[in-house]
Design a protein around this motif. Structure first.
Motif, mmCIF file in Angstrom:
data_model
loop_
_atom_site.group_PDB
_atom_site.id
_atom_site.type_symbol
_atom_site.label_atom_id
_atom_site.label_comp_id
_atom_site.label_asym_id
_atom_site.label_seq_id
_atom_site.Cartn_x
_atom_site.Cartn_y
_atom_site.Cartn_z
ATOM 1 N N THR A 257 6.741 -2.364 11.626
ATOM 2 C CA THR A 257 6.594 -1.396 10.551
ATOM 3 C C THR A 257 6.968 -0.003 11.033
ATOM 4 O O THR A 257 7.037 0.266 12.228
ATOM 5 C CB THR A 257 5.146 -1.375 10.035
ATOM 6 N N HIS B 18 -1.931 0.773 13.709
ATOM 7 C CA HIS B 18 -1.319 -0.537 13.462
ATOM 8 C C HIS B 18 -2.297 -1.641 13.855
ATOM 9 O O HIS B 18 -1.915 -2.669 14.406
ATOM 10 C CB HIS B 18 0.001 -0.667 14.227
ATOM 11 N N ALA C 179 -2.024 -5.496 13.204
ATOM 12 C CA ALA C 179 -1.111 -6.286 14.033
ATOM 13 C C ALA C 179 -1.707 -6.663 15.388
ATOM 14 O O ALA C 179 -1.093 -7.413 16.141
ATOM 15 C CB ALA C 179 0.187 -5.510 14.249
ATOM 16 N N LYS D 39 -3.425 -2.307 4.720
ATOM 17 C CA LYS D 39 -2.176 -2.968 5.090
ATOM 18 C C LYS D 39 -1.892 -2.870 6.591
ATOM 19 O O LYS D 39 -1.395 -3.800 7.197
ATOM 20 C CB LYS D 39 -1.039 -2.347 4.285
ATOM 21 N N ARG D 40 -2.251 -1.724 7.220
ATOM 22 C CA ARG D 40 -1.925 -1.503 8.624
ATOM 23 C C ARG D 40 -3.123 -1.112 9.492
ATOM 24 O O ARG D 40 -3.272 -1.577 10.597
ATOM 25 C CB ARG D 40 -0.861 -0.412 8.741
#
Length: 132
Positions: free
Chosen positions: A2, A80, A83, A96-97
């Motif tokens: 991303t 992030h 992830a 989302k992140r």
């Protein structure tokens, strides 16, 4: 991968970050300080600044983590974080992140697992920078 969250003005040993930690009316900031020290220690390329009023760690201007103090807990946040591998299940959040770990006075924290997340976040941002 991303898009990176870029900030300008980060430097090593930002005096604004030091002032944030030394504010006498904010005791919980002292609880966040060792975790920010762990972010700083990730590598010689880590720089810092205050972003939205809280200490944020960057590599080449790409933010990877922050700390913030609230009335009852401290957040160690990861830009992030969604992830990151989190086998200990420390990460919270449904964005989302971003994800964060809450640390409370008097409650045990899995320091090894949190330090592993910090190291992973640093490695993740370096990999994202290399991929650009």
């Amino acid at each position: 991968m991303t898009q990176l969250f870029r900030l300008t003005g980060a430097l090593r040993g930002d005096p604004d970050v030091a002032a944030w930690f030394s504010a006498p009316e904010h005791d919980l900031r002292r609880l966040a300080q060792p975790w920010f020290e762990a972010l700083r220690a990730c590598g010689p390329d880590v720089r810092e600044l205050l972003h939205d009023g809280h200490p944020t760690a960057c590599v080449d201007g790409a933010a990877f983590a922050y700390v913030d103090a609230f009335s009852a807990h401290v957040n160690i946040g990861f830009f992030h974080g969604a992830a990151l591998d989190d086998p200990a299940g420390l990460l919270e959040g449904a964005g989302k992140r971003m994800r964060h770990v809450k640390v409370h006075w008097g409650r045990p924290v899995d320091a090894a697992a949190l330090n592993a997340l910090i190291a992973a976040a640093y490695q993740d941002v370096r990999a994202r920078l290399e991929a650009e």
